[in-house]
Design an enzyme around this catalytic site. Sequence first.
Site, mmCIF file in Angstrom:
data_model
loop_
_atom_site.group_PDB
_atom_site.id
_atom_site.type_symbol
_atom_site.label_atom_id
_atom_site.label_comp_id
_atom_site.label_asym_id
_atom_site.label_seq_id
_atom_site.Cartn_x
_atom_site.Cartn_y
_atom_site.Cartn_z
ATOM 1 C CG HIS A 65 27.892 -64.763 22.757
ATOM 2 N ND1 HIS A 65 26.884 -64.331 23.413
ATOM 3 C CD2 HIS A 65 28.707 -63.841 23.096
ATOM 4 C CE1 HIS A 65 27.120 -63.438 24.184
ATOM 5 N NE2 HIS A 65 28.477 -62.961 24.164
ATOM 6 C CD GLU A 77 32.276 -64.054 26.105
ATOM 7 O OE1 GLU A 77 32.606 -62.808 26.091
ATOM 8 O OE2 GLU A 77 31.039 -64.232 25.444
HETATM 9 P P1 PGA Z 1 30.365 -57.790 28.174
HETATM 10 O O1 PGA Z 1 29.978 -58.911 27.031
HETATM 11 O O2 PGA Z 1 31.811 -57.477 28.193
HETATM 12 O O3 PGA Z 1 29.408 -56.833 28.137
HETATM 13 O O4 PGA Z 1 30.284 -58.823 29.372
HETATM 14 C C1 PGA Z 1 30.832 -59.913 26.699
HETATM 15 C C2 PGA Z 1 30.223 -60.665 25.616
HETATM 16 O O5 PGA Z 1 29.139 -60.942 25.625
HETATM 17 O O6 PGA Z 1 31.073 -61.148 24.623
#
Ligand code: PGA
Length: 252
Positions: free
Chosen positions: A101, A170
């Site tokens: 992450h 992401e």
């Molecule tokens: P968010 O976070 O949906 O609050 O943008 C996603 C994540 O960090 O996995």
Amino acid sequence: MANNMKYFIGNWKMFGVPKSINILDKINKFIKSDKKFSKKYKVVITPPNTLIQSYSKFFLNKKISIGAQNCYHEDNFGANTGAISSLMIKSVGAQYVIVGHSDNRSEGDTDAMLKSKLENSLNNKLKVVFCIGENKEHKLKNKTFEVLESQIKNVLEEKFNFKDIIVAYEPIWSIGTGQIPETNDLLKTTIFIKKILKNIFKKSSPAVLYGGSVDGKNISQFKKLNDIDGFLIGGASKSDKNFIDIIKNYYK
Ligand code: PGA
């Protein structure tokens, strides 16, 4: 990952106390009672480590699977204050673990550390949600594909079982900001990621999710993107209503 499976994975980050299990209980009841919720959907929640054991016990053999948000890059017990290994996470019932992450990459996780986390987790029979994503600067300099390719190639190897790996794309600029990629950009990026993954794993590609500001309203924009195999959801996963809205509005 099983073909055609759609994942809804909630990342609670630093949120939750024992009684927050009410949120999951409501989600579980919704899944059980909603006729449209099919076997093709999979719900996973990653609470903080303090809650994994009790939540895993409660949801044993139920529709929700429990995972961890991270693990240490070494698996042997050792003098690493505050660290928790994939073996320890597995021993208290976790079935999934998030690796890479951007919150953890920014705290110093290197590709070598991520590879080791991934390898240890797979050895401990955890399914790994491996996160990749470009930052704003990469995006503005048109470096997105280059960055994603190196993040993937520096960590994933053919010898890993692709069925136990889920890749979550992401974009860092979209996490917690309310901004989501243009539909066409996201489609191109997802196809690019799958191409790189297929080159590594030969037979097939792991599932590829999108994550970053997904909510009950914007989920409808992702519906037509069949190549996306699900979502990693942060903020909106901390409320049963918001999380259920995402699922409902996805298949409605
Ligand atoms: P968010 O976070 O949906 O609050 O943008 C996603 C994540 O960090 O996995």
